[in-house]
Motif scaffolding. Structure first.
Motif, PDB file in Angstrom:
ATOM      1  N   SER A 128       0.793  -1.137   0.015  1.00 56.32           N
ATOM      2  CA  SER A 128      -0.062   0.099  -0.126  1.00 56.32           C
ATOM      3  C   SER A 128       0.828   1.420  -0.039  1.00 56.32           C
ATOM      4  O   SER A 128       0.211   2.211  -0.213  1.00 56.32           O
ATOM      5  CB  SER A 128      -0.940   0.050   1.049  1.00 56.32           C
ATOM      6  OG  SER A 128      -0.453   0.374   2.373  1.00 56.32           O
TER       7      SER A 128
ATOM      8  N   THR B  94       4.340   3.719  -1.350  1.00 51.13           N
ATOM      9  CA  THR B  94       4.809   4.324  -2.400  1.00 51.13           C
ATOM     10  C   THR B  94       6.218   3.838  -2.857  1.00 51.13           C
ATOM     11  O   THR B  94       7.075   4.097  -1.804  1.00 51.13           O
ATOM     12  CB  THR B  94       4.542   5.716  -2.737  1.00 51.13           C
ATOM     13  OG1 THR B  94       3.351   6.143  -2.572  1.00 51.13           O
ATOM     14  CG2 THR B  94       5.089   6.293  -4.146  1.00 51.13           C
TER      15      THR B  94
ATOM     16  N   LEU C 178      -0.116   0.389 -15.927  1.00 49.37           N
ATOM     17  CA  LEU C 178       0.417   1.086 -14.747  1.00 49.37           C
ATOM     18  C   LEU C 178       0.222   2.526 -14.479  1.00 49.37           C
ATOM     19  O   LEU C 178       0.731   3.053 -13.522  1.00 49.37           O
ATOM     20  CB  LEU C 178       2.040   0.703 -14.752  1.00 49.37           C
ATOM     21  CG  LEU C 178       2.632  -0.598 -14.458  1.00 49.37           C
ATOM     22  CD1 LEU C 178       3.818  -0.680 -14.991  1.00 49.37           C
ATOM     23  CD2 LEU C 178       2.214  -1.348 -13.388  1.00 49.37           C
TER      24      LEU C 178
ATOM     25  N   SER D   9      -2.063   4.455 -13.975  1.00 45.51           N
ATOM     26  CA  SER D   9      -2.750   5.064 -12.850  1.00 45.51           C
ATOM     27  C   SER D   9      -2.054   5.009 -11.606  1.00 45.51           C
ATOM     28  O   SER D   9      -2.160   5.889 -10.969  1.00 45.51           O
ATOM     29  CB  SER D   9      -3.950   4.201 -12.741  1.00 45.51           C
ATOM     30  OG  SER D   9      -3.903   3.113 -12.066  1.00 45.51           O
ATOM     31  N   ARG D  10      -1.036   4.356 -11.504  1.00 44.74           N
ATOM     32  CA  ARG D  10      -0.049   4.091 -10.298  1.00 44.74           C
ATOM     33  C   ARG D  10       1.205   4.978 -10.638  1.00 44.74           C
ATOM     34  O   ARG D  10       2.079   5.019  -9.537  1.00 44.74           O
ATOM     35  CB  ARG D  10      -0.027   2.805  -9.734  1.00 44.74           C
ATOM     36  CG  ARG D  10      -1.387   2.292  -9.417  1.00 44.74           C
ATOM     37  CD  ARG D  10      -1.028   0.868  -8.574  1.00 44.74           C
ATOM     38  NE  ARG D  10      -0.493  -0.054  -9.588  1.00 44.74           N
ATOM     39  CZ  ARG D  10       0.564  -1.022  -8.976  1.00 44.74           C
ATOM     40  NH1 ARG D  10       1.198  -0.616  -8.011  1.00 44.74           N
ATOM     41  NH2 ARG D  10       0.994  -1.760  -9.922  1.00 44.74           N
ATOM     42  N   THR D  11       1.788   5.088 -11.570  1.00 46.55           N
ATOM     43  CA  THR D  11       3.107   5.577 -12.109  1.00 46.55           C
ATOM     44  C   THR D  11       3.253   6.959 -11.993  1.00 46.55           C
ATOM     45  O   THR D  11       2.293   7.687 -12.835  1.00 46.55           O
ATOM     46  CB  THR D  11       3.555   4.738 -13.197  1.00 46.55           C
ATOM     47  OG1 THR D  11       3.241   3.630 -13.258  1.00 46.55           O
ATOM     48  CG2 THR D  11       5.188   5.104 -13.431  1.00 46.55           C
ATOM     49  N   SER D  12       4.409   7.644 -11.642  1.00 43.49           N
ATOM     50  CA  SER D  12       4.873   9.129 -12.059  1.00 43.49           C
ATOM     51  C   SER D  12       6.279   8.942 -12.302  1.00 43.49           C
ATOM     52  O   SER D  12       6.824   8.496 -11.403  1.00 43.49           O
ATOM     53  CB  SER D  12       4.439   9.918 -10.767  1.00 43.49           C
ATOM     54  OG  SER D  12       4.725  11.190 -11.234  1.00 43.49           O
TER      55      SER D  12
ATOM     56  N   LEU E 113       5.939   4.760  -7.820  1.00 42.94           N
ATOM     57  CA  LEU E 113       4.877   3.709  -8.071  1.00 42.94           C
ATOM     58  C   LEU E 113       4.077   3.532  -6.548  1.00 42.94           C
ATOM     59  O   LEU E 113       4.664   2.988  -5.897  1.00 42.94           O
ATOM     60  CB  LEU E 113       5.339   2.354  -8.485  1.00 42.94           C
ATOM     61  CG  LEU E 113       4.393   1.056  -8.918  1.00 42.94           C
ATOM     62  CD1 LEU E 113       3.888   1.404 -10.004  1.00 42.94           C
ATOM     63  CD2 LEU E 113       5.008   0.015  -9.060  1.00 42.94           C
ATOM     64  N   SER E 114       2.941   3.856  -6.723  1.00 41.89           N
ATOM     65  CA  SER E 114       1.844   4.068  -5.524  1.00 41.89           C
ATOM     66  C   SER E 114       0.961   2.792  -5.324  1.00 41.89           C
ATOM     67  O   SER E 114       0.852   1.782  -6.148  1.00 41.89           O
ATOM     68  CB  SER E 114       0.893   5.113  -5.720  1.00 41.89           C
ATOM     69  OG  SER E 114      -0.004   5.077  -6.907  1.00 41.89           O
ATOM     70  N   SER E 115       0.683   2.513  -4.104  1.00 35.07           N
ATOM     71  CA  SER E 115      -0.265   1.431  -3.841  1.00 35.07           C
ATOM     72  C   SER E 115       0.184   0.097  -4.060  1.00 35.07           C
ATOM     73  O   SER E 115      -0.274  -0.800  -4.843  1.00 35.07           O
ATOM     74  CB  SER E 115      -1.704   1.661  -4.616  1.00 35.07           C
ATOM     75  OG  SER E 115      -2.196   2.948  -4.131  1.00 35.07           O
ATOM     76  N   VAL E 116       1.639  -0.121  -3.880  1.00 34.41           N
ATOM     77  CA  VAL E 116       2.194  -1.324  -4.010  1.00 34.41           C
ATOM     78  C   VAL E 116       1.712  -2.480  -3.442  1.00 34.41           C
ATOM     79  O   VAL E 116       0.983  -2.629  -2.417  1.00 34.41           O
ATOM     80  CB  VAL E 116       3.767  -1.130  -4.062  1.00 34.41           C
ATOM     81  CG1 VAL E 116       4.461  -0.045  -4.760  1.00 34.41           C
ATOM     82  CG2 VAL E 116       4.076  -1.018  -2.615  1.00 34.41           C
TER      83      VAL E 116
ATOM     84  N   ASP F 275       4.457  -6.422  -7.157  1.00 33.63           N
ATOM     85  CA  ASP F 275       5.339  -5.322  -7.799  1.00 33.63           C
ATOM     86  C   ASP F 275       6.899  -5.563  -7.392  1.00 33.63           C
ATOM     87  O   ASP F 275       7.689  -4.663  -7.637  1.00 33.63           O
ATOM     88  CB  ASP F 275       5.081  -3.878  -7.133  1.00 33.63           C
ATOM     89  CG  ASP F 275       3.817  -3.386  -7.817  1.00 33.63           C
ATOM     90  OD1 ASP F 275       3.502  -3.582  -8.942  1.00 33.63           O
ATOM     91  OD2 ASP F 275       2.823  -3.100  -6.882  1.00 33.63           O
TER      92      ASP F 275
END
Length: 118
Positions: A15, A17, A65, A67-70, A84-87, A91
């Protein structure tokens, strides 16, 4: 000669990042026609492209990915980063950064193991 090195925590809790940084030497992340990529390889699986940031700062992500990646950059430090969020445990992988001149993945970091576990 472009060289890259990944850095960041090797263990992340579910959960949270995942944050990694790639330090570039021998070239500028603003060099024309370069993109800077993140790729990962889960245990027993092939390479998975995650996304890139181009020399002008534009970003592109894998649809699975996005929606979770920056991906971001710090030009003053010649670095680019991955969040990478909400792992989840899925992952868990070796994460690589790469330099991509004119669509050729010519330069790679050595990779860093990231484990997602509580």
């Amino acid at each position: 000669q472009v060289q890259l090195q990944e850095s960041g925590p090797g263990l992340v809790k579910p959960s949270q990042t995942l944050s990694l940084t790639c330090t570039v030497s021998g070239g500028s992340i603003r060099d024309t026609y370069y993109a800077w990529a993140w790729i990962r390889q889960p245990p027993g699986k092939g390479l998975e492209w995650m996304g890139v940031i181009a020399y002008d700062g534009a970003t592109y992500y894998s649809p699975s990915l996005k929606s979770r990646t920056s991906i971001s950059r710090d030009t003053s430090k010649n670095q680019f980063s991955l969040q990478l969020s909400s792992v989840t445990p899925e992952d868990t992988a070796v994460y690589y950064c790469a330099g991509v001149p004119q669509y050729e993945y010519d330069y790679w970091g050595q990779g860093t193991q990231v484990t997602v576990s509580s």
